[in-house]
Structure formats: structure tokens, C-alpha cells
Design an enzyme around this catalytic site. Sequence first.
Site, mmCIF file in Angstrom:
data_model
loop_
_atom_site.group_PDB
_atom_site.id
_atom_site.type_symbol
_atom_site.label_atom_id
_atom_site.label_comp_id
_atom_site.label_asym_id
_atom_site.label_seq_id
_atom_site.Cartn_x
_atom_site.Cartn_y
_atom_site.Cartn_z
ATOM 1 N N TRP A 1 -4.382 5.419 -2.241
ATOM 2 C CA TRP A 1 -3.480 4.265 -2.149
ATOM 3 C C TRP A 1 -4.233 3.031 -1.618
ATOM 4 O O TRP A 1 -3.984 1.897 -2.060
ATOM 5 C CB TRP A 1 -2.285 4.586 -1.237
ATOM 6 C CG TRP A 1 -1.576 3.331 -0.835
ATOM 7 C CD1 TRP A 1 -0.820 2.527 -1.639
ATOM 8 C CD2 TRP A 1 -1.617 2.686 0.448
ATOM 9 N NE1 TRP A 1 -0.373 1.441 -0.939
ATOM 10 C CE2 TRP A 1 -0.846 1.508 0.343
ATOM 11 C CE3 TRP A 1 -2.209 3.001 1.662
ATOM 12 C CZ2 TRP A 1 -0.670 0.646 1.416
ATOM 13 C CZ3 TRP A 1 -2.028 2.142 2.725
ATOM 14 C CH2 TRP A 1 -1.269 0.978 2.597
ATOM 15 N N HIS A 2 -5.179 3.241 -0.692
ATOM 16 C CA HIS A 2 -5.928 2.093 -0.171
ATOM 17 C C HIS A 2 -6.759 1.432 -1.268
ATOM 18 O O HIS A 2 -7.081 0.260 -1.201
ATOM 19 C CB HIS A 2 -6.850 2.528 0.970
ATOM 20 C CG HIS A 2 -6.124 2.772 2.261
ATOM 21 N ND1 HIS A 2 -5.734 4.016 2.665
ATOM 22 C CD2 HIS A 2 -5.697 1.913 3.227
ATOM 23 C CE1 HIS A 2 -5.118 3.926 3.840
ATOM 24 N NE2 HIS A 2 -5.076 2.665 4.198
ATOM 25 N N GLY A 3 -7.123 2.204 -2.280
ATOM 26 C CA GLY A 3 -7.916 1.660 -3.390
ATOM 27 C C GLY A 3 -8.796 2.748 -3.973
ATOM 28 O O GLY A 3 -9.159 3.695 -3.270
#
Lengths: 385, 49
Positions: free
Chosen positions: A320-322
Site C-alpha cells: 500500500w505504501h508503494g
Amino acid sequence: MTPYSSFLFFIILGILLAPTIILGLNGKSFRLYNMLVSVLVLALIFSNSLHGLIMLCLFTLWQTILIKSYIAYRREANSGIIFCLAAAASILPLALSKLLPFFAVDNWATFLGISYLTFKGVQLIIETRDGLIKKQLPISRLLYFILFFPTISSGPIDRYRRFEKDDQTVWTKEQYEDLLYKGINKIFLGFLYKFILGYCINTYVIMTMQYWTSSSFSHGLAYMYAYSLYLFFDFAGYTAFAVGISYIMGVKSPENFNKPFISRNIKDFWNRWHMSLSFWFRDYVFMRFVLWMTKKKWITNRMAVSNIGYLLLFLLMGVWHGLALQYIVYGLYHALLMVGFNFFEKWNKKYKWWPNNKWTTAVSVVVTFHFVCFGFFIFSGELIH
Amino acid sequence: MLNKLKMLYEKTAMKWLLKTSYYFLILMLLFLIYGFHTANTGSYIYNDF
């Protein structure tokens, strides 16, 4: 304009929220006025990004259609496939915004706050599936929940039923005085964290580190501690502002932090750090996975189910952070810490090797702090790049 | 000693004084760091996610 990043933003907020405060201190309802303020502040936040504003409008329209359609469907039927399709469709814009940079394509799908708005949208679909939301939601209430400006850019992620309860309450004069006092206190805490401590750590420690560290090891070590503290003061400062403004608007948005650096173990840490996100993942990913596995009886060992659940949760949180290596490794690292602690806790219950007293607690806090800081060192990308 | 300090803190006037000093200190530090310039601390780390 980035929310809470300049004094000008606070001055504008102070002027816009003055009628809210006057109404609140007289025990009057300020709901309609707050809705108007939300629209004005959103226009201000996206004033320098027409693309962001258009994407926000399209995203909100998409989520509104999905949520209202799914509630209407759920009143008649309850197919698992339709639920999965609705949840996937709700996540689609966020997934696109994470995938497009990975393929080196222009990230047209993204805008400020997309992640946090998605968490709210998916939550509404899941709670409808669970039968917690039964009635169709009035459009104004739904939009106000999704687009509530104080928490739009980075949360905290509120729950609809909790938000609605606050939103529908007309606070008495005394209750609002208390909310106002707490709100102002939180805003001052935000100034202390973000504008003073965070600023000083970044300016006087992180940015000058290359001049006073003698080796790559000492640089890495100093960076690890400084970045961990900077990340905390930056994010906790933002949260204090967001929660403080919410309180002034009569909504008790949940907290994100509860003294995370005095956690006794990694489980304790995740009950204290970015709480609204970790509780979201716990309720909607981990618990559902464990329940699903228990129901299907594919894996009967409870410890194994819980460990796979942690792996899934933290990998998802990392991604989700990347889609970058440091975030995936960060997720894996925390999953391994949780699995390791799970085994240790079970083993210690049997052999009583690590007693519970003030000395062992102090050692546990120091050890956990170092594991956590190393995690942030991975997260920062300094270790990998 | 600790009890005495606790009792002292329970007094409304003392609470008011400590809290006012706390707010005043934060304001002073903000003035010292930023002066009368428009502070812009840039974005927040988590705004990127």
C-alpha cells in the site's frame, strides 16, 4: 495548498471556523455550516491542482454509486461474488494509482488523499456486507463522511457509524467547550511536533548528518534514529492537527498514536502506531482471513492461520505504501517480527523464561524501540538504495 | 514529595499557569524559528501514500 503545512492555512481555517465555534459555544447545531466549510477548504486544498480536483470528483462519484448500489443490492440479496466485485471496484482507483508509477506511466489516477478515501469506501462496503449498515445512506451524510476535510490527506481513518453518531449530535454548550479546549490543545501539540521538533530534527540533524558522521556505519545509525523520530513527529504532528480541527468541528476523529516508542513488544507497537490504519487492516484483512480460514478448515493449526494472516496483512500494508522494494521489505520485516513474537510468546508461556516485571519491561521497551527504528530505516529507503 | 506535587497540580490556578506557559513556550519557539515569515514546512511524509 497542502493541509496544515503553513501558517496561512491555519489563519484561513481560524476565520472559517469562527462561526462554528460561536455556534458551538451557544449550544447550537453547526452541521450545515461545517459542510459548507468542508467544500470551501477542499476547494482551497485543490486550488493549485485542477487535475487533482477533477480526479477527486470522479473518485467520489464512483464510490458513491458503488456504495449506494451495493447497499440497495444487499437489502435484496447477499452474493459473495457481488461483494468481492464491489470491494474490488472500490479499490480499483487506488490500485491504479499504485500500479501506474511502477510501469513508468503518467500517474493520472492519483490525487491527495486517495488512499484514505478508499479505506473509507471499502469499509462502507464491508460493513454493508456484514449487515452493520442496513439502511440507504443519505447522500449528504455519505459525502460529508467521505470528504470530511480535516482528515482528507492522511487520515486518521474514521468509521462511518462512529462518525455519524458525532455528526448527528448537537453538543451542549459545556460539551462543546470541552471539545474546543481539547481541539486547541491538540493543535498546539501539532505545532510542537511538526513545526518545532520535526523541523529541528530534519534541519539540524538529518540535513547536516553528512558533515558530522565519520563512517557509513555511524551515518546509518544516526540516520536510523533521526529518521524514526522525524517520521513520528511529522506524522503525529499532522494527526494532532487533523484530530484537533475535527474536534472543533464537533467530530471526535480517532487518534493515530499512543506513545508508540514505549511499546513493550511488536504487537504492542502496532496497537500504538498509526492505529487507525493498523486497526483497519486488523478488522478488514486479518480478522476476515482468520475467520475465512477457520470456516473453510483449509488450515486447522490456529498458530499457522494467525502467522499467514500477519504475513498477508503486513505485505499488503507494505505494498500500500508503494510498489517499491523498501516498502515490500518493510512489510515483510514486520510480518517476520510478528510471527517471531507469536512463537516467542507461546514458548515463553510454557517455559516462563522472560518474567513480567519492571526491569524486563524496561529491557523489552528498549529492544522493541531498536527493532522498530530498524524497520523505519528500511522504510526510509536509505538501507536499500 | 510526589503527593505534594500532585496536590499542587490539582489546583486550578496552577493548572492554568502551567498550561498557559506551555502554549506560550510553543508560540515563542514558533516565533524564534520562523519569525514573521510565512512558514511552509513542505508536505507531510504520509501525504505521499
